[in-house]
Design a protein around this motif. Structure first.
Motif, PDB file in Angstrom:
ATOM      1  N   ILE A  33       0.867  -1.183   0.000  1.00  0.00           N
ATOM      2  CA  ILE A  33       0.000   0.000   0.000  1.00  0.00           C
ATOM      3  C   ILE A  33       0.904   1.234   0.000  1.00  0.00           C
ATOM      4  O   ILE A  33       1.821   1.341   0.836  1.00  0.00           O
ATOM      5  N   ALA A  34       0.667   2.156  -0.916  1.00  0.00           N
ATOM      6  CA  ALA A  34       1.610   3.271  -1.106  1.00  0.00           C
ATOM      7  C   ALA A  34       1.830   4.082   0.164  1.00  0.00           C
ATOM      8  O   ALA A  34       2.956   4.486   0.466  1.00  0.00           O
ATOM      9  N   SER A  35       0.757   4.324   0.943  1.00  0.00           N
ATOM     10  CA  SER A  35       0.900   5.167   2.135  1.00  0.00           C
ATOM     11  C   SER A  35       1.763   4.483   3.197  1.00  0.00           C
ATOM     12  O   SER A  35       2.301   5.150   4.091  1.00  0.00           O
ATOM     13  N   GLU A  36       1.888   3.168   3.128  1.00  0.00           N
ATOM     14  CA  GLU A  36       2.760   2.431   4.049  1.00  0.00           C
ATOM     15  C   GLU A  36       4.176   2.374   3.477  1.00  0.00           C
ATOM     16  O   GLU A  36       5.151   2.648   4.152  1.00  0.00           O
ATOM     17  N   PHE A  37       4.247   2.027   2.203  1.00  0.00           N
ATOM     18  CA  PHE A  37       5.533   1.835   1.530  1.00  0.00           C
ATOM     19  C   PHE A  37       6.419   3.079   1.673  1.00  0.00           C
ATOM     20  O   PHE A  37       7.604   2.985   1.942  1.00  0.00           O
ATOM     21  N   ARG A  38       5.794   4.254   1.508  1.00  0.00           N
ATOM     22  CA  ARG A  38       6.595   5.479   1.476  1.00  0.00           C
ATOM     23  C   ARG A  38       7.268   5.777   2.809  1.00  0.00           C
ATOM     24  O   ARG A  38       8.233   6.521   2.873  1.00  0.00           O
ATOM     25  N   TYR A  39       6.740   5.219   3.905  1.00  0.00           N
ATOM     26  CA  TYR A  39       7.322   5.522   5.218  1.00  0.00           C
ATOM     27  C   TYR A  39       8.039   4.345   5.867  1.00  0.00           C
ATOM     28  O   TYR A  39       8.642   4.496   6.909  1.00  0.00           O
ATOM     29  N   ARG A  40       7.932   3.152   5.273  1.00  0.00           N
ATOM     30  CA  ARG A  40       8.463   2.008   6.031  1.00  0.00           C
ATOM     31  C   ARG A  40       9.892   1.617   5.653  1.00  0.00           C
ATOM     32  O   ARG A  40      10.374   0.582   6.089  1.00  0.00           O
ATOM     33  N   GLU A  41      10.537   2.466   4.873  1.00  0.00           N
ATOM     34  CA  GLU A  41      11.918   2.237   4.471  1.00  0.00           C
ATOM     35  C   GLU A  41      12.120   0.806   3.957  1.00  0.00           C
ATOM     36  O   GLU A  41      12.890   0.025   4.533  1.00  0.00           O
ATOM     37  N   PRO A  42      11.438   0.436   2.885  1.00  0.00           N
ATOM     38  CA  PRO A  42      11.588  -0.920   2.351  1.00  0.00           C
ATOM     39  C   PRO A  42      13.013  -1.131   1.820  1.00  0.00           C
ATOM     40  O   PRO A  42      13.704  -0.165   1.477  1.00  0.00           O
ATOM     41  N   LEU A  43      13.411  -2.387   1.774  1.00  0.00           N
ATOM     42  CA  LEU A  43      14.767  -2.694   1.305  1.00  0.00           C
ATOM     43  C   LEU A  43      14.775  -2.652  -0.221  1.00  0.00           C
ATOM     44  O   LEU A  43      14.348  -3.597  -0.873  1.00  0.00           O
ATOM     45  N   ILE A  44      15.204  -1.533  -0.765  1.00  0.00           N
ATOM     46  CA  ILE A  44      15.244  -1.416  -2.223  1.00  0.00           C
ATOM     47  C   ILE A  44      16.598  -0.876  -2.675  1.00  0.00           C
ATOM     48  O   ILE A  44      17.269  -0.164  -1.924  1.00  0.00           O
ATOM     49  N   ASN A  45      16.941  -1.218  -3.878  1.00  0.00           N
ATOM     50  CA  ASN A  45      18.194  -0.720  -4.452  1.00  0.00           C
ATOM     51  C   ASN A  45      18.076  -0.739  -5.977  1.00  0.00           C
ATOM     52  O   ASN A  45      16.972  -0.898  -6.504  1.00  0.00           O
ATOM     53  N   GLU A  46      19.205  -0.615  -6.671  1.00  0.00           N
ATOM     54  CA  GLU A  46      19.156  -0.517  -8.133  1.00  0.00           C
ATOM     55  C   GLU A  46      18.670  -1.802  -8.803  1.00  0.00           C
ATOM     56  O   GLU A  46      18.351  -1.811  -9.988  1.00  0.00           O
ATOM     57  N   ASN A  47      18.572  -2.880  -8.027  1.00  0.00           N
ATOM     58  CA  ASN A  47      18.061  -4.139  -8.595  1.00  0.00           C
ATOM     59  C   ASN A  47      16.578  -4.354  -8.306  1.00  0.00           C
ATOM     60  O   ASN A  47      16.042  -5.432  -8.533  1.00  0.00           O
TER      61      ASN A  47
END
Ligand code: M6R
Length: 613
Positions: free
Chosen positions: A333-347
């Motif tokens: 859910i976008a409103s959660e994703f934007r604040y939960r510091e998901p583990l993302i990178n260039e991959n």
């Protein structure tokens, strides 16, 4: 959310402005207002409630000017009232402003303006804007031809937050200044007439030639000219776009409501979205975005991020992506994703879905992901919408304008587009899933006619709606891909009928929710996956044993003796079933709401596009 309309030209502005507001009603609002320049002053009429009341007010006939702005407000700062409605004027009544968005530093700006002698009458964040403009205007050189433009520009540079604004002034009666940051605004041109709007359908009746303002743009609009500037007041060139939606697409046609019209437009929307992407024996055509094998080979995880119905699309297509691409997928859910510091990178690949392309949380999630070097794809229905400017790649559904607040044709078109995207990824990566992809392609081409078959049987749904419309609670259950339809069906019912409902994975019932089942509670079961049929049936038998009555949406052979209420949908590949199983459930929500005498297109408290957080 709020809507903006503006007009400058040779005609009387007020009917055009009111007409535009009526076209924007679908966005959701609680008050409306209009301001035009009459001789040497700004005349402003506002009220709490519907645009129709504004249209019928006796004062509306006193507005004869050919320049004006108008607004529908959806309350954020301050309750719905005529005082809080837009347009807002500065305390000297020199400028009038309509504003979409939120000014986060309005308290600080208000304090500054109070100290400078300005007064305020509303509780809104917006009222600082006309006062700031007046403040800066008074400081500019009186002989400067760009005095108005400069004053608006200086005011916008002080604003923190999001805004789309249109400003008129009694001191310079021949122009409207418009500006935007993080909130959409478009400008239509037709000879010596100019139309301003927050949403294209408001002005489509007058012109298809439209400029879509970019973030940071400010423009001076006169009857015969438009000049665009960036925030440093350097002139910038903007391309005129020719919008292919026709005005009729934003009318109800022969239908009672937009929602019913849009439900019936699904076969066409699906056909248009498939477009030329699938042709005999050829790989899916995504040449418009040129995503390469190298690009895809680097991706180790996909997030699908969206809100509401668009998020349910993610749940429906996750198993398809995982099966066809072998890449793990998470739906957020976008409103959660934007604040939960998901583990993302260039991959990481982030696919953001937004019908409007203006949902604040979804855009913020995409921006955050980009800041963390993720690759991004936007899926939207609206040409040039804000999300398209942020994403690396944009893919459009071709559903046409969706006006009803409850999303229907956007949902099915998004599923179709994303299913094709999953096939395209698989083909690009040479994963040799030929058989399943070939099946999906040929079955996808049959979806429009299968949707039509369901629509032809809508009376069965109407009859069931008559039986249940007085209920207080409903449950929707499904397993696997059917759970996506359960979630979406539950949201549809809640939104427009105000009946409480929940959705569960069928297997979860006995872990708690079954405690809520008692005599005559309705449980709607969606059963399209043959592999899971027996398990789903036994879950439903458990609720029948506890007194529930069931309504089954299925394309399997189900015993009518156990389940007397069955609605059959055409057989289809399990991955494509969410596109079909949702249709009767959209109709169910619709008919229940109609039985209750509710306004299905404009449900209470809701807005079509949620452009604020
Ligand atoms: O324009 P978007 O697709 O970003 O909108 C997302 C949600 O606000 C939207 O789907 C909402 O849930 C609908 N009212 C559902 O019918």
């Amino acid at each position: 959310m709020c809507g903006i309309v503006g007009y400058i030209g040779c005609k009387k502005a007020s009917p055009i402005l009111i007409n535009g507001l009526l076209k924007l009603e679908y966005r959701g609002y609680d008050s409306a207002g209009i301001a035009t320049i009459e001789n040497d002053k700004i005349c402003c009429i506002k009220n709490k409630g519907r645009v129709k009341e504004l249209q019928n007010s006796k004062d509306i006939n006193t507005l004869n000017g050919n320049i004006g702005i108008a607004h529908t407000r959806w309350a954020t700062h301050g309750k719905p009232s005529s005082t809080n409605a837009h347009p807002h004027l500065d305390s000297h009544k020199n400028f009038a402003v309509v504003h979409n968005g939120i000014i986060e530093n309005h308290n600080e700006l208000k304090k500054f303006l109070l100290d400078a002698g300005y007064t305020f009458s509303s509780e809104t964040d917006t009222e600082v804007i006309p006062n700031l403009i007046d403040y800066y205007y008074s400081k500019e050189d009186v002989a400067d031809k760009e005095r108005f433009l400069k004053a608006v520009n200086k005011a916008t540079l002080d604003l923190k937050g999001s805004f789309a604004i249109a400003v008129i002034s009694k001191l310079e009666k021949d122009k409207i200044i418009i500006a935007r940051k993080d909130s959409p605004l478009v400008l239509g041109v037709k000879d010596d007439e100019k139309y301003i709007a927050s949403d294209i359908p408001a002005i489509l009746e007058y012109t298809n030639d439209i400029y879509i303002l970019k973030d940071g743009d400010i423009a001076e609009v006169t009857q015969n000219d438009v000049v665009f500037y960036d925030k440093n007041l350097e002139k910038v060139r903007r391309e005129l776009e020719s919008i292919t939606w026709d005005a009729k697409a934003s009318d109800k046609g022969n239908f009672e409501d937009f929602m019913m019209k849009e439900i019936h437009e699904q076969p066409e929307a699906i056909r248009e979205t498939i477009g030329i992407r699938i042709t005999d024996n050829k790989p899916c055509d995504f040449s418009d975005i040129n995503i390469t094998k190298e690009y895809l080979s680097e991706i180790s995880k996909i997030y699908i991020v969206a809100c509401g119905t668009a998020m349910h699309v993610g749940v429906a297509v996750k198993p398809i992506f995982e099966k066809l691409t072998n890449i793990p997928v998470e739906v957020d859910i976008a409103s959660e994703f934007r604040y939960r510091e998901p583990l993302i990178n260039e991959n990481t690949l982030i696919i953001c879905i937004s019908q409007s392309g203006e949902t604040a949380d979804t855009i913020a999630a995409l921006k955050n992901a980009k800041e963390n070097y993720a690759k991004t794809i936007a899926i939207t229905n609206v040409t040039g919408s804000s999300i398209t400017r942020e994403a690396d790649f944009t893919l459009y559904t071709h559903a046409g304008p969706e006006i009803a607040v409850a999303s229907t044709k956007a949902y099915t078109s998004q599923i179709v587009l994303l299913t094709m995207l999953a096939m395209h990824f698989s083909e690009t990566l040479d994963l040799h899933k030929d058989e399943i992809i070939q099946n999906l392609k040929s079955e996808m081409m049959e979806l429009p006619s299968k949707v039509n078959i369901i629509l032809e049987n809508s009376d069965e749904i109407k009859a069931f709606a008559k039986k249940i419309y007085k209920e207080k609670d409903l449950f929707f259950v499904g397993r696997g891909i059917d759970y996506a339809a359960a979630m979406e069906a539950s949201l549809k019912l809640k939104e427009i009928s105000y009946i409480h409902s929940d959705s569960y994975q069928s297997g979860e019932l006995k872990h708690g929710p079954i405690a809520l089942i008692e005599d005559d509670v309705t449980v709607v079961g969606i059963l399209t996956d043959r592999r899971l049929l027996d398990k789903s049936i036994s879950n439903l038998q458990e609720v029948i044993t506890r007194g529930a009555k069931t309504f089954i949406i299925t394309n399997q052979d189900i015993d009518k003796k156990i389940f007397p209420n069955i609605f059959n949908i055409p057989k289809v590949h399990p991955f494509l079933s969410p596109t079909l199983s949702i249709i009767p459930l959209q109709l169910l929500a619709y008919y229940v709401a109609k039985e209750k005498g509710l306004d299905v297109d404009k449900p209470r408290n809701l807005a079509k596009s949620v452009t604020v957080e």
